[in-house]
Motif scaffolding. Sequence first.
Motif, PDB file in Angstrom:
ATOM      1  N   ARG A  28       0.996  -1.038  -0.050  1.00  0.00           N
ATOM      2  CA  ARG A  28       0.038   0.139  -0.070  1.00  0.00           C
ATOM      3  C   ARG A  28       0.700   1.310  -0.039  1.00  0.00           C
ATOM      4  O   ARG A  28       1.880   1.479   0.838  1.00  0.00           O
ATOM      5  CB  ARG A  28      -0.892   0.052   1.244  1.00  0.00           C
ATOM      6  CG  ARG A  28      -1.821   1.398   1.360  1.00  0.00           C
ATOM      7  CD  ARG A  28      -2.775   1.280   2.591  1.00  0.00           C
ATOM      8  NE  ARG A  28      -3.350   2.520   3.070  1.00  0.00           N
ATOM      9  CZ  ARG A  28      -4.181   2.731   3.606  1.00  0.00           C
ATOM     10  NH1 ARG A  28      -5.123   1.646   3.686  1.00  0.00           N
ATOM     11  NH2 ARG A  28      -4.726   4.013   3.792  1.00  0.00           N
ATOM     12  N   ARG A  29       0.637   2.035  -0.708  1.00  0.00           N
ATOM     13  CA  ARG A  29       1.298   3.568  -0.943  1.00  0.00           C
ATOM     14  C   ARG A  29       0.252   4.652  -0.632  1.00  0.00           C
ATOM     15  O   ARG A  29      -0.885   4.660  -1.177  1.00  0.00           O
ATOM     16  CB  ARG A  29       1.963   3.792  -2.208  1.00  0.00           C
ATOM     17  CG  ARG A  29       2.799   2.593  -2.458  1.00  0.00           C
ATOM     18  CD  ARG A  29       4.009   2.612  -1.666  1.00  0.00           C
ATOM     19  NE  ARG A  29       5.070   1.441  -2.019  1.00  0.00           N
ATOM     20  CZ  ARG A  29       5.185   0.321  -1.164  1.00  0.00           C
ATOM     21  NH1 ARG A  29       4.085   0.041  -0.134  1.00  0.00           N
ATOM     22  NH2 ARG A  29       5.810  -0.627  -1.394  1.00  0.00           N
ATOM     23  N   ASP A  30       0.681   5.582   0.170  1.00  0.00           N
ATOM     24  CA  ASP A  30      -0.178   6.545   0.586  1.00  0.00           C
ATOM     25  C   ASP A  30       0.451   7.938   0.433  1.00  0.00           C
ATOM     26  O   ASP A  30       1.650   7.998   0.682  1.00  0.00           O
ATOM     27  CB  ASP A  30      -0.699   6.706   2.031  1.00  0.00           C
ATOM     28  CG  ASP A  30      -1.830   5.460   2.554  1.00  0.00           C
ATOM     29  OD1 ASP A  30      -2.854   5.486   2.294  1.00  0.00           O
ATOM     30  OD2 ASP A  30      -1.179   4.229   2.691  1.00  0.00           O
ATOM     31  N   PHE A  31      -0.111   9.084  -0.212  1.00  0.00           N
ATOM     32  CA  PHE A  31       0.343  10.375  -0.096  1.00  0.00           C
ATOM     33  C   PHE A  31      -0.727  11.179   0.756  1.00  0.00           C
ATOM     34  O   PHE A  31      -1.993  11.076   0.687  1.00  0.00           O
ATOM     35  CB  PHE A  31       0.315  10.959  -1.396  1.00  0.00           C
ATOM     36  CG  PHE A  31       0.346  12.485  -1.543  1.00  0.00           C
ATOM     37  CD1 PHE A  31       1.748  12.884  -1.075  1.00  0.00           C
ATOM     38  CD2 PHE A  31      -0.274  13.392  -1.838  1.00  0.00           C
ATOM     39  CE1 PHE A  31       2.447  14.085  -1.081  1.00  0.00           C
ATOM     40  CE2 PHE A  31      -0.264  14.828  -1.690  1.00  0.00           C
ATOM     41  CZ  PHE A  31       1.195  15.184  -1.294  1.00  0.00           C
ATOM     42  N   ASP A  32      -0.423  11.702   1.919  1.00  0.00           N
ATOM     43  CA  ASP A  32      -1.133  12.285   2.943  1.00  0.00           C
ATOM     44  C   ASP A  32      -0.998  13.867   3.236  1.00  0.00           C
ATOM     45  O   ASP A  32       0.275  14.360   2.996  1.00  0.00           O
ATOM     46  CB  ASP A  32      -0.851  11.819   4.356  1.00  0.00           C
ATOM     47  CG  ASP A  32      -0.754  10.146   4.299  1.00  0.00           C
ATOM     48  OD1 ASP A  32      -1.731   9.728   3.813  1.00  0.00           O
ATOM     49  OD2 ASP A  32       0.179   9.540   4.989  1.00  0.00           O
ATOM     50  N   LEU A  33      -2.153  14.343   3.190  1.00  0.00           N
ATOM     51  CA  LEU A  33      -2.238  16.021   3.646  1.00  0.00           C
ATOM     52  C   LEU A  33      -2.928  16.027   4.906  1.00  0.00           C
ATOM     53  O   LEU A  33      -4.009  15.387   5.131  1.00  0.00           O
ATOM     54  CB  LEU A  33      -2.927  16.541   2.590  1.00  0.00           C
ATOM     55  CG  LEU A  33      -2.420  16.722   1.009  1.00  0.00           C
ATOM     56  CD1 LEU A  33      -3.273  17.316   0.210  1.00  0.00           C
ATOM     57  CD2 LEU A  33      -0.971  17.403   1.094  1.00  0.00           C
ATOM     58  N   SER A  34      -2.268  16.955   5.918  1.00  0.00           N
ATOM     59  CA  SER A  34      -2.943  16.792   7.130  1.00  0.00           C
ATOM     60  C   SER A  34      -3.021  18.063   7.730  1.00  0.00           C
ATOM     61  O   SER A  34      -2.314  19.157   7.339  1.00  0.00           O
ATOM     62  CB  SER A  34      -2.073  15.932   8.208  1.00  0.00           C
ATOM     63  OG  SER A  34      -0.824  16.145   8.350  1.00  0.00           O
ATOM     64  N   ALA A  35      -3.744  18.352   8.699  1.00  0.00           N
ATOM     65  CA  ALA A  35      -3.927  19.743   9.345  1.00  0.00           C
ATOM     66  C   ALA A  35      -4.412  19.453  10.855  1.00  0.00           C
ATOM     67  O   ALA A  35      -5.185  18.492  11.080  1.00  0.00           O
ATOM     68  CB  ALA A  35      -4.875  20.413   8.689  1.00  0.00           C
ATOM     69  N   VAL A  36      -3.916  20.217  11.546  1.00  0.00           N
ATOM     70  CA  VAL A  36      -4.238  20.313  13.010  1.00  0.00           C
ATOM     71  C   VAL A  36      -4.677  21.878  13.361  1.00  0.00           C
ATOM     72  O   VAL A  36      -3.679  22.755  13.355  1.00  0.00           O
ATOM     73  CB  VAL A  36      -3.530  19.784  14.151  1.00  0.00           C
ATOM     74  CG1 VAL A  36      -4.042  20.098  15.598  1.00  0.00           C
ATOM     75  CG2 VAL A  36      -3.189  18.398  13.795  1.00  0.00           C
ATOM     76  N   TRP A  37      -5.968  22.203  13.694  1.00  0.00           N
ATOM     77  CA  TRP A  37      -6.385  23.458  13.745  1.00  0.00           C
ATOM     78  C   TRP A  37      -7.077  23.868  15.034  1.00  0.00           C
ATOM     79  O   TRP A  37      -8.154  23.217  15.200  1.00  0.00           O
ATOM     80  CB  TRP A  37      -7.257  24.049  12.619  1.00  0.00           C
ATOM     81  CG  TRP A  37      -7.628  25.420  12.696  1.00  0.00           C
ATOM     82  CD1 TRP A  37      -6.878  26.604  13.019  1.00  0.00           C
ATOM     83  CD2 TRP A  37      -8.941  26.100  12.138  1.00  0.00           C
ATOM     84  NE1 TRP A  37      -7.893  27.863  12.883  1.00  0.00           N
ATOM     85  CE2 TRP A  37      -8.992  27.310  12.307  1.00  0.00           C
ATOM     86  CE3 TRP A  37     -10.333  25.316  11.633  1.00  0.00           C
ATOM     87  CZ2 TRP A  37     -10.096  28.186  12.010  1.00  0.00           C
ATOM     88  CZ3 TRP A  37     -11.127  25.930  11.377  1.00  0.00           C
ATOM     89  CH2 TRP A  37     -11.131  27.562  11.353  1.00  0.00           C
ATOM     90  N   ALA A  38      -6.402  24.572  16.051  1.00  0.00           N
ATOM     91  CA  ALA A  38      -7.369  24.903  17.165  1.00  0.00           C
ATOM     92  C   ALA A  38      -8.077  26.200  16.862  1.00  0.00           C
ATOM     93  O   ALA A  38      -7.357  27.437  17.150  1.00  0.00           O
ATOM     94  CB  ALA A  38      -6.187  25.113  18.363  1.00  0.00           C
TER      95      ALA A  38
END
Length: 416
Positions: free
Chosen positions: A233-243
């Motif tokens: 399995r191959r993943d390209f990730d975009l992530s965000a943490v917003w307070a």
Amino acid sequence: MNFHHKLNLALLGVVCTGSSVAQVELQPSSSPYYIGGSQAFTREDNIFRTPDGQPEISDTYSTTSLLTGVNQPIGRQRLFANAALSRNLFRDNSQLNNTAYDLDAGVDWATIEKLSGTLSYATRRNLARYGVDDGPTLTTERNEERSQQLLARVQYGMASLLSLEGTAIHRKLDYSAASYAFKELRQNSLGLRVLYRPSGLLTLGAGVRGTDGRYPSAIQSAPGVFEEDAFDRRDFDLSAVWAATGLSRLTARLSYSREDHDRLQSRDFSGVTGALSWAYAATGKLNFITDLIRDTGSENSFNSFSSGASTSGNTNRVSNAVRLRATYDATAKIRFGTDLKYQKRDLVNTFALTGGTSTQTGNDKTTELGLTGRYKPTRNAEIECGVGREKRTTSSPISYAYSAGKASCQAQLIFQ
């Protein structure tokens, strides 16, 4: 038995069959150690998740647990460990009696410069949840599930505007019952991502992950003869943490994922996966958490939809789940909670035939509702009771429809 009567017989409580490490809420103290115990009694009205229309088997069981742990800072480092050892005794179905354990231990480390990280090991043994991947037949034999995970994470940059994070994970999933061998899983993954913090309220990330795994006994080609299915399995990730505010926090991951199998090719997947979690404190007493998750079965086997048991296995190609949780602190000692979960699984099953294989497809939907009440008379003691219900519907010959409920009460005493 009507819906309202079943609802009054249910539980989605803290302790279930083969309980996991208790979520001990430690109070501020000079001691980094804690030790304690808990006792729970649970009543289930359909313990084997018998299909709708067939006689249901109910039972009452006792769970006695020893709890211990440590959270010890040492300079820039922190040692942590949480462990539970539980004995589950059934009144009528003594063949299910089992000893469960749960251990999570590791170290958070940091250097004087810009390096930090985590090294941890987690292992769990519990009675596997019935009705998950049994196909159209009912299984009543004792089946203990054991999972292990070894994780190493390194970050360069720490609180800098930009940082680089690398992660390595080894996972293993085993079952004691031979009839569940097709669900056993081995998995290794590596990940690398860049984190960008434009402010103290926002963290953005982009990265890649690679996973190699295998189901050692994926297909039974003859009595006692199994064929392995390997996948990558191959993943390209975009992530965000917003307070967003002091009362609201969003955590999100959006990925493009591709998973390829060499034998179970019907489980190949290419598309979007991800997760979204929103924590919102409506008032000082009322809190909400909303989770949305979309992922393949190989990942969900380790990321449980229900606490204490996986709900995926190797017939789950991809699943979509939503979970809504709310807690209300009526007083400093009394808390009420609700937990609603819904999951839809797209299922495929490949089995051997003379000269080749055949594949079945379909989907099922599972809904769970839990209500709990907790009373904490002292700093060290608490009592929690709850009711709940779960129900599955299906359009697939791979799974079957059922409904089940639990009712439970637990008393816990912790010394720190």
